[in-house]
Design an enzyme around this catalytic site. Structure first.
Site, short mmCIF file in Angstrom:
data_model
loop_
_atom_site.label_atom_id
_atom_site.label_comp_id
_atom_site.label_asym_id
_atom_site.label_seq_id
_atom_site.Cartn_x
_atom_site.Cartn_y
_atom_site.Cartn_z
N ARG A 92 0.97 14.97 -1.87
CA ARG A 92 0.51 13.60 -1.62
C ARG A 92 0.44 12.83 -2.94
O ARG A 92 0.70 11.64 -2.98
CB ARG A 92 -0.85 13.63 -0.94
N ASP A 152 -8.19 16.48 8.39
CA ASP A 152 -8.26 17.90 7.99
C ASP A 152 -9.42 18.59 8.72
O ASP A 152 -9.34 19.76 9.08
CB ASP A 152 -8.46 17.99 6.48
N ARG A 155 -8.32 19.40 12.11
CA ARG A 155 -7.48 20.61 12.07
C ARG A 155 -8.35 21.87 11.97
O ARG A 155 -8.11 22.86 12.64
CB ARG A 155 -6.55 20.55 10.85
N HIS A 179 -8.32 14.53 -0.05
CA HIS A 179 -7.43 14.75 1.08
C HIS A 179 -6.13 15.26 0.46
O HIS A 179 -5.24 14.49 0.12
CB HIS A 179 -7.21 13.45 1.87
P1 6V0 Z 1 6.97 5.82 7.14
O1 6V0 Z 1 7.37 6.26 8.51
O2 6V0 Z 1 7.96 5.85 6.03
O3 6V0 Z 1 6.39 4.34 7.31
C1 6V0 Z 1 5.92 3.58 6.25
C2 6V0 Z 1 6.08 2.12 6.64
O4 6V0 Z 1 5.48 1.31 5.62
C3 6V0 Z 1 7.54 1.68 6.76
O5 6V0 Z 1 7.79 1.17 8.07
C4 6V0 Z 1 7.68 0.59 5.69
O6 6V0 Z 1 8.55 -0.47 6.07
C5 6V0 Z 1 6.24 0.12 5.57
N1 6V0 Z 1 5.97 -0.64 4.35
C6 6V0 Z 1 6.39 -0.39 3.08
N2 6V0 Z 1 5.94 -1.36 2.27
C7 6V0 Z 1 5.21 -2.22 3.01
C8 6V0 Z 1 4.48 -3.40 2.74
N3 6V0 Z 1 4.41 -3.91 1.52
N4 6V0 Z 1 3.86 -4.02 3.77
C9 6V0 Z 1 3.93 -3.52 5.02
N5 6V0 Z 1 4.60 -2.40 5.34
C10 6V0 Z 1 5.24 -1.76 4.35
O7 6V0 Z 1 5.70 6.65 6.63
P2 6V0 Z 1 4.58 7.32 7.56
O8 6V0 Z 1 4.16 6.32 8.57
O9 6V0 Z 1 5.01 8.66 7.96
O10 6V0 Z 1 3.40 7.49 6.48
C11 6V0 Z 1 2.70 6.37 5.98
C12 6V0 Z 1 1.69 6.82 4.93
O11 6V0 Z 1 0.63 7.53 5.56
C13 6V0 Z 1 2.26 7.75 3.87
O12 6V0 Z 1 1.76 7.39 2.59
C14 6V0 Z 1 1.75 9.11 4.29
O13 6V0 Z 1 1.68 10.03 3.22
C15 6V0 Z 1 0.39 8.71 4.82
N6 6V0 Z 1 -0.27 9.70 5.66
C16 6V0 Z 1 -1.60 9.82 5.50
C17 6V0 Z 1 -2.33 10.73 6.25
C18 6V0 Z 1 -3.81 10.86 6.02
O14 6V0 Z 1 -4.48 11.74 6.61
N7 6V0 Z 1 -4.40 10.02 5.18
C19 6V0 Z 1 -1.69 11.52 7.23
C20 6V0 Z 1 -0.35 11.36 7.42
C21 6V0 Z 1 0.46 10.47 6.62
#
Ligand code: 6V0
Length: 317
Positions: A92, A152, A155, A179
């Site tokens: 992360r 977590d 889980r 996390h």
């Molecule tokens: P993804 O599927 O790549 O989606 C990310 C989205 O963010 C994309 O649709 C991009 O277009 C959008 N994006 C990028 N820049 C911008 C912006 N400036 N404004 C608006 N939208 C934007 O990633 P996913 O959805 O899988 O993950 C998103 C984030 O969540 C990542 O950083 C993961 O690491 C995090 N997670 C956090 C978790 C937690 O427990 N805190 C758990 C799972 C994932």
């Protein structure tokens, strides 16, 4: 009308996590209005359309959204999921550069349209991003915090539930700290109902041992890597976790959840965002100072804090 019936929640980022969060908010009826925002117009429009096509089955909750920040206006809670996600093999913390830049640009825009919202950071690394965001915006830490180890902890409780034969909501155990790779369970206070975890006698197996608990903790720590290896993302359980936090805020529940806030005077720790059991209500999240840690747990929490403070220092430096 109750607070929840009036409520608007905005989800920033329509990727795997954002779309699943919007879906969970809708099917749990967590808010009257759900708004989804993303810079990728085609993606967000398609996700909104797909979610809206379920309108017949989502009661009074509605979905709207797009790539204009005005869709967020008036939200009481904003869930931030925008940014790069882990690829197989990445930690992360590897995401920090990209996601810190994205958040830095987003925050002023969000605060302009939703100045009074409670902000929940889900994008990773969520602890460091939360510290940076609090420093940038000057918002009280109570109002801008991370989903932290809520996922977590779910889980962990699922694993303990399977082993003990008790439903997850009756398993009282928390993962705390970062996390990420330095997170750990608070075994010293873990209970199955009222029974200390090592004293619990499962119906179809022997008692848990310390070695087994350590194996479970290790599996939980590595759970995201396992899921990402197989399907490229984790999305459903984090969508539910974020929704649960939103519900605690909108219903002013004073629920105890291990979210990540910038700590102050917490067992000697200051200025670093980490997950510890916290009271979550309409005004946001407050760490529970009375949480007890045995010596080993306190050392682990301090190690988590030191690792994260180091990264922040490098970023600011
Ligand atoms: P993804 O599927 O790549 O989606 C990310 C989205 O963010 C994309 O649709 C991009 O277009 C959008 N994006 C990028 N820049 C911008 C912006 N400036 N404004 C608006 N939208 C934007 O990633 P996913 O959805 O899988 O993950 C998103 C984030 O969540 C990542 O950083 C993961 O690491 C995090 N997670 C956090 C978790 C937690 O427990 N805190 C758990 C799972 C994932």
């Amino acid at each position: 009308m109750s607070a929840i019936e009036n409520a608007k929640v905005a989800v920033i980022g329509a990727g795997a996590v954002g779309a699943s969060t919007a879906y969970a908010l809708l099917i749990r009826g967590a808010a009257r209005q759900v708004a989804l925002y993303d810079v990728n117009t085609a993606k967000v429009d398609a996700e909104v359309l797909d979610l809206a096509h379920g309108a017949l089955f989502t009661g009074a909750s509605t979905i709207a959204g797009g790539s204009d920040i005005s869709v967020v206006a008036g939200a009481q809670v904003v869930v931030i999921t925008a940014g790069a996600a882990q690829r197989p093999g990445q930690t992360r913390l590897d995401l920090i550069g990209t996601n810190a830049r994205i958040l830095e640009t987003l925050l002023p825009q969000l605060l302009e349209v939703a100045p009074d919202a409670v902000y929940i950071v889900v994008s990773n690394p969520c602890d460091v991003l939360t510290s940076l965001a609090v420093a940038q915006t000057g918002l009280p830490p109570q109002r801008l915090f991370a989903s932290g180890t809520v996922l977590d902890t779910s889980r962990l409780r699922w694993r303990l539930s399977q082993r003990t034969g008790v439903t997850p909501s009756s398993v009282h155990a928390h993962i705390v700290g970062e996390h990420g790779d330095s997170e750990f369970p608070l075994w010293s206070s873990a209970r199955i109902g009222p029974v200390p975890i090592l004293d619990w006698q499962p119906e179809d197996g022997g008692r848990l041992t310390l070695d087994e608990l350590e194996d479970i903790a290790s599996d939980v720590r590595n759970a995201a890597y396992t899921v990402i290896q197989g399907k490229g993302a984790t999305n459903y359980a984090i969508g539910l976790s974020a929704t649960r936090i939103v519900e605690a805020v909108l219903r002013d529940e004073h629920a105890i959840l291990p979210v990540s806030t910038v700590l102050s005077d917490f067992h000697g720790m200051d200025g670093v965002a980490l997950s510890v059991p916290s009271v979550v209500s309409a005004s946001g999240a407050t760490a529970i100072r009375e949480t007890s840690f045995d010596e080993r747990e306190l050392a682990s929490l301090r190690a988590s804090a030191a690792a994260l403070a180091d990264i922040e220092e490098q970023l600011r430096g």
